[in-house]
Design a protein around this motif. Structure first.
Motif, PDB file in Angstrom:
ATOM      1  N   TYR A   1     -33.257 -33.122  58.048  1.00  0.00           N
ATOM      2  CA  TYR A   1     -32.699 -32.574  59.278  1.00  0.00           C
ATOM      3  C   TYR A   1     -32.433 -31.080  59.153  1.00  0.00           C
ATOM      4  O   TYR A   1     -32.636 -30.323  60.094  1.00  0.00           O
ATOM      5  CB  TYR A   1     -31.409 -33.317  59.635  1.00  0.00           C
TER       6      TYR A   1
ATOM      7  N   THR B   1     -29.807 -42.700  70.440  1.00  0.00           N
ATOM      8  CA  THR B   1     -29.905 -43.530  71.639  1.00  0.00           C
ATOM      9  C   THR B   1     -29.855 -44.995  71.256  1.00  0.00           C
ATOM     10  O   THR B   1     -30.434 -45.413  70.251  1.00  0.00           O
ATOM     11  CB  THR B   1     -31.192 -43.247  72.432  1.00  0.00           C
TER      12      THR B   1
ATOM     13  N   LYS C   1     -34.737 -30.665  66.236  1.00  0.00           N
ATOM     14  CA  LYS C   1     -33.443 -31.276  65.935  1.00  0.00           C
ATOM     15  C   LYS C   1     -32.907 -32.020  67.147  1.00  0.00           C
ATOM     16  O   LYS C   1     -32.380 -33.125  67.023  1.00  0.00           O
ATOM     17  CB  LYS C   1     -32.422 -30.217  65.491  1.00  0.00           C
ATOM     18  N   ASN C   2     -33.038 -31.410  68.321  1.00  0.00           N
ATOM     19  CA  ASN C   2     -32.580 -32.068  69.544  1.00  0.00           C
ATOM     20  C   ASN C   2     -33.351 -33.355  69.805  1.00  0.00           C
ATOM     21  O   ASN C   2     -32.774 -34.377  70.175  1.00  0.00           O
ATOM     22  CB  ASN C   2     -32.698 -31.126  70.741  1.00  0.00           C
ATOM     23  N   GLU C   3     -34.655 -33.332  69.614  1.00  0.00           N
ATOM     24  CA  GLU C   3     -35.471 -34.537  69.797  1.00  0.00           C
ATOM     25  C   GLU C   3     -35.083 -35.607  68.783  1.00  0.00           C
ATOM     26  O   GLU C   3     -34.970 -36.788  69.112  1.00  0.00           O
ATOM     27  CB  GLU C   3     -36.948 -34.194  69.674  1.00  0.00           C
TER      28      GLU C   3
ATOM     29  N   ARG D   1     -36.539 -27.307  63.116  1.00  0.00           N
ATOM     30  CA  ARG D   1     -36.206 -26.261  64.080  1.00  0.00           C
ATOM     31  C   ARG D   1     -35.293 -26.840  65.156  1.00  0.00           C
ATOM     32  O   ARG D   1     -35.166 -28.047  65.283  1.00  0.00           O
ATOM     33  CB  ARG D   1     -37.483 -25.705  64.708  1.00  0.00           C
ATOM     34  N   LYS D   2     -34.675 -25.965  65.954  1.00  0.00           N
ATOM     35  CA  LYS D   2     -33.673 -26.396  66.923  1.00  0.00           C
ATOM     36  C   LYS D   2     -34.224 -27.398  67.937  1.00  0.00           C
ATOM     37  O   LYS D   2     -33.594 -28.420  68.218  1.00  0.00           O
ATOM     38  CB  LYS D   2     -33.097 -25.184  67.656  1.00  0.00           C
ATOM     39  N   LYS D   3     -35.406 -27.153  68.473  1.00  0.00           N
ATOM     40  CA  LYS D   3     -35.991 -28.063  69.462  1.00  0.00           C
ATOM     41  C   LYS D   3     -36.254 -29.435  68.848  1.00  0.00           C
ATOM     42  O   LYS D   3     -35.961 -30.463  69.452  1.00  0.00           O
ATOM     43  CB  LYS D   3     -37.282 -27.472  70.011  1.00  0.00           C
TER      44      LYS D   3
ATOM     45  N   PHE E   1     -32.210 -35.983  67.259  1.00  0.00           N
ATOM     46  CA  PHE E   1     -30.894 -36.497  67.625  1.00  0.00           C
ATOM     47  C   PHE E   1     -31.008 -37.496  68.761  1.00  0.00           C
ATOM     48  O   PHE E   1     -30.387 -38.552  68.739  1.00  0.00           O
ATOM     49  CB  PHE E   1     -29.971 -35.342  68.025  1.00  0.00           C
ATOM     50  N   ASN E   2     -31.810 -37.177  69.771  1.00  0.00           N
ATOM     51  CA  ASN E   2     -31.965 -38.088  70.906  1.00  0.00           C
ATOM     52  C   ASN E   2     -32.581 -39.422  70.489  1.00  0.00           C
ATOM     53  O   ASN E   2     -32.195 -40.466  70.985  1.00  0.00           O
ATOM     54  CB  ASN E   2     -32.802 -37.438  72.000  1.00  0.00           C
TER      55      ASN E   2
END
Length: 73
Positions: free
Chosen positions: A54, A71, A62-64, A58-60, A66-67
């Motif tokens: 993790y 979920t 990381k968001n994916e 990259r930030k993008k 996390f989602n």
């Protein structure tokens, strides 16, 4: 106080998986001790590999990540 917290956090990050598991099971005297050690070892290795992976994202991404992980299905 913050210095002490950070110092303890760094100290705990540097111990190996085997040392951490030994600290957790040193007071357990049951017949299932070896099974407990194996399960703790697996969980710790899995946790560390996710954490290290993790950190490299990259930030993008990381968001994916996390989602997907967070979920409920």
């Amino acid at each position: 106080m913050m210095y002490r917290i950070m110092k303890n956090k760094k100290k705990n990050e540097n111990i190996s998986v085997e040392e951490k598991v030994e600290q957790l099971v040193e007071n357990i005297n049951t017949e299932n001790r070896e099974e407990i050690k194996e399960r703790l070892m697996f969980g710790e290795i899995l946790s560390r590999s996710f954490g290290e992976g993790y950190k490299c994202l990259r930030k993008k991404v990381k968001n994916e990540f996390f989602n997907v992980v967070m979920t409920e299905k």
